[in-house]
Scaffold this active site. Sequence first.
Site, mmCIF file in Angstrom:
data_model
loop_
_atom_site.group_PDB
_atom_site.id
_atom_site.type_symbol
_atom_site.label_atom_id
_atom_site.label_comp_id
_atom_site.label_asym_id
_atom_site.label_seq_id
_atom_site.Cartn_x
_atom_site.Cartn_y
_atom_site.Cartn_z
ATOM 1 N NE ARG A 1 -32.307 -79.919 -46.489
ATOM 2 C CZ ARG A 1 -31.299 -80.670 -46.030
ATOM 3 N NH1 ARG A 1 -30.271 -80.115 -45.415
ATOM 4 N NH2 ARG A 1 -31.325 -81.976 -46.176
ATOM 5 C CG HIS B 1 -34.358 -85.647 -44.267
ATOM 6 N ND1 HIS B 1 -34.358 -85.345 -45.611
ATOM 7 C CD2 HIS B 1 -33.053 -85.606 -43.875
ATOM 8 C CE1 HIS B 1 -33.119 -85.119 -46.014
ATOM 9 N NE2 HIS B 1 -32.310 -85.270 -44.983
ATOM 10 C CD GLN C 1 -30.081 -89.412 -44.715
ATOM 11 O OE1 GLN C 1 -29.673 -88.358 -45.176
ATOM 12 N NE2 GLN C 1 -29.349 -90.500 -44.707
ATOM 13 C CG ASP D 1 -30.929 -86.224 -36.864
ATOM 14 O OD1 ASP D 1 -29.804 -85.767 -37.159
ATOM 15 O OD2 ASP D 1 -31.999 -85.758 -37.322
ATOM 16 C CB CYS E 1 -29.501 -88.554 -41.444
ATOM 17 S SG CYS E 1 -29.708 -87.235 -40.228
ATOM 18 N NE ARG F 1 -29.942 -88.251 -49.128
ATOM 19 C CZ ARG F 1 -30.179 -87.038 -48.612
ATOM 20 N NH1 ARG F 1 -29.737 -86.752 -47.414
ATOM 21 N NH2 ARG F 1 -30.886 -86.137 -49.268
HETATM 22 N N1 NVA Z 1 -32.912 -83.470 -38.070
HETATM 23 C C1 NVA Z 1 -31.860 -82.792 -38.789
HETATM 24 C C2 NVA Z 1 -31.528 -83.533 -40.044
HETATM 25 C C3 NVA Z 1 -30.411 -82.931 -40.848
HETATM 26 C C4 NVA Z 1 -30.129 -83.697 -42.117
HETATM 27 C C5 NVA Z 1 -32.312 -81.377 -39.112
HETATM 28 O O1 NVA Z 1 -33.469 -81.172 -39.477
HETATM 29 O O2 NVA Z 1 -31.496 -80.461 -38.975
HETATM 30 N N1 CP Z 2 -28.460 -85.858 -44.240
HETATM 31 C C1 CP Z 2 -28.634 -84.708 -44.891
HETATM 32 O O1 CP Z 2 -29.713 -84.387 -45.394
HETATM 33 O O2 CP Z 2 -27.515 -83.949 -44.981
HETATM 34 P P1 CP Z 2 -27.439 -82.460 -45.491
HETATM 35 O O3 CP Z 2 -28.113 -81.590 -44.456
HETATM 36 O O4 CP Z 2 -25.966 -82.195 -45.585
HETATM 37 O O5 CP Z 2 -28.126 -82.346 -46.816
#
Ligand code: NVA
Ligand code: CP
Length: 305
Positions: free
Chosen positions: A104, A131, A134, A220, A260, A288
């Site tokens: 990540r 992502h 997800q 989101d 998500c 998930r």
């Molecule tokens: N769009 C959000 C998704 C978190 C799971 C982010 O990138 O923070």
């Molecule tokens: N939806 C998601 O990826 O959650 P986290 O940021 O908690 O991993």
Amino acid sequence: MNKRDFKSLIDINTQEFKRIIQQAIEYKELDKKHSIPRTYVNRTLAMIFKKNSTRTRVSFETAMYKLGGHAIFLSESSTQLNRGEDISDTARVLSGMVDLIMMRTNTHEEIKTLAENSSVPVINGLCNLFHPCQLLADMQTIVETKGDDFSKLTVAWIGDGNNMCNSYINASKLLNFRLKISVPNGYEPDKYTLDKFGENVELCEIPGSAVDGADVVTTDVWASMGDEHENEERKKVFKSFQVNMNLMSKATKNAIFLHCLPAHRGEEIDDTIIDSSYSVVWQQAHNRLYSSMALIDFLLSSSKN
Ligand code: NVA
Ligand code: CP
């Protein structure tokens, strides 16, 4: 090694996407009977997190454990990446020790560099652009609640044209559903993704037009990880893009609401939605785990020495 990566959804084809969803549903059934097969004893997943996570970390770690393997959590600050070691060198080292690498991170370029230099499959656990993990859980949740005929489905994306939105565009192309997107001016999804994969996408100026007749409504956070410094500005710009009862009432009678998570209650959604009968966000979050298991199984079984 002839390995498969999961840098974005376009690394898999339609048939593989559907197979992963079905496998996730099967794992969920098996888990109820505590009979998940320990197919991957002695296999190890390294997980590098440069950004926070609850669901992604716990789902992948638990998935490896339930499949008989092991996962190693590496926060950026605890690794030599934080002291200047190249991603490419890290990839070469880790892939000689583990069977899968998940990361990540901030940029899609880093995911690509990791994949190019790793001899084992690489999973994008979220980056600035996508992502994909997800979306596996989201599509599983849609199949469980709406059935598997995606061609009859209309999904509305409301809010920021972010990494989740880009992944929805990829999914709409692969699974052939209609995707109506409503975002404020200046917050559009990635242009390349839209141009290349957006044939089922309709951009709507007003959130109400996107939700009108939708079977699935999703949103989101307004400020993704890394955008927090724009929080106050975004709250003003996105104000009319909140998913609330008024907006949701324009969807079809049996519409579902997805998010998500994590959610910012009172911003992109209000409590009346996330806790309403429209909402399947907890089922989505729990999925998930099963979609992570199915992805691990797909990547390990389709990557051959
Ligand atoms: N769009 C959000 C998704 C978190 C799971 C982010 O990138 O923070
Ligand atoms: N939806 C998601 O990826 O959650 P986290 O940021 O908690 O991993």
